[in-house]
Design a protein around this motif. Structure first.
Motif: not given
Length: 321
Positions: A179-201
């Protein structure tokens, strides 16, 4: 002589893509309150070390005592090894976030953490189902137990669990990393999880969400159905036992397994068996703590609390009377 021609429009597109591509993420961590971070750091560091100690002890007991060379303990040893890896994937970033506050993690490191996390959580699901099947055979078909749970079968179930988790993780991580991540790049989590990453795409994620949802249904719901079917059959068989002592022993053994299965699946299914992006990220973090911290710490205690053979092996190891 050949020349490579790139149109001005394509060149601008490539430059724009290179400039907008996110190279790192910011993990907000478990808590942003400065006064709470020090206390939580001490608590979670203690839990982390306790989890490693408990699971290491179980693996050592199983490997060093011949009376524990049984299918149930073979799966328990696998589960303990998995739990040590599991907490070591997520807990360091949780502790770093509590110690330093929000911190940066590179795109590659984030995807690597995600890959190992998915491998381990999917493997745990299938291991729990295998352990439920083992108890079903032991209680409902005791005469066939040596045949149905012979070493080759146990090894096959364990290898299938690890290989299945690996394959699912390759598919899911590949989809998310593409997926493309163009910003913002802030994950509201304490590790890299699926849902936070999908929210940033910033691209269309329908296919990735579909892959995520289908794999969650197959892995989580499929293994949960196996576990529930096994324990339901066990419950029926136990109720038919003429001896009250035998009923108590069987229920005592299976109750600890059901507690672990219930805690783990309740939290995991709430988060992952949903086809849409999760918005309540604070609740997501709390539930993530349950199955990434609490469950790995409690599993050794719950599985071994009423296990006489483990108690005897522990006394021998510690030279207690």
């Amino acid at each position: 002589m050949s020349t490579n021609f790139v149109s001005p429009q394509m060149e601008r597109s490539l430059e724009s893509g290179n400039m907008s591509r996110v190279q790192e993420f910011v993990l907000l961590g478990l808590s942003a309150r400065l006064g709470m971070r020090g206390v939580l750091f001490a608590v979670f560091l203690t839990l982390y070390l306790l989890t490693l100690l408990e699971n290491t002890l179980i693996v050592c007991l199983i490997c060093s005592h011949s009376e524990l060379r049984k299918p149930m303990y073979f799966f328990l040893g696998n589960l303990s090894c998995l739990e040590m890896c599991y907490v070591s994937v997520t807990m360091p970033s949780l502790l770093v976030g509590l110690w330093t506050g929000p911190f940066h993690i590179s795109f590659t490191a984030c995807m690597t953490q995600l890959f190992f996390f998915i491998v381990l959580i999917c493997t745990e699901c299938t291991l729990l189902a295998s352990m439920a099947y083992d108890r079903y055979v032991a209680i409902c078909r005791p005469l066939h137990y040596p045949l149905l749970m012979r070493p080759q079968v146990c090894l096959g179930l364990a290898l299938s669990s690890w290989l299945g988790g690996l394959l699912v993780s390759v598919a899911k991580t590949t989809c998310i990393a593409s997926l493309s991540y163009c910003g913002p790049n802030v994950l509201n989590q304490f590790f890299c999880d699926v849902s936070p990453l999908l929210n940033l795409s910033c691209t269309h994620v329908a296919l990735t969400e579909l892959v995520d949802f289908i794999s969650a249904i197959v892995i989580f719901c499929g293994t949960l159905l196996v576990a529930l079917a096994s324990y339901s059959a066990i419950g029926v068989a136990v109720l038919r036992m003429p001896s009250a002592a035998a009923r108590r022993k069987a229920f005592s053994t299976c109750a600890s397994h059901l507690i672990v299965v219930g805690i783990f699946y309740s939290a995991a299914l709430f988060i992952y068996c949903r086809p849409s992006r999760i918005k309540s990220m604070d609740l997501n973090k709390v539930l993530s703590v349950v199955y990434t911290v609490v469950t790995p710490m409690c599993n050794p205690v719950i599985y071994c609390l009423r296990n006489r053979e483990v108690h005897v092996a522990l006394r021998k190891t510690l030279h207690w009377p």
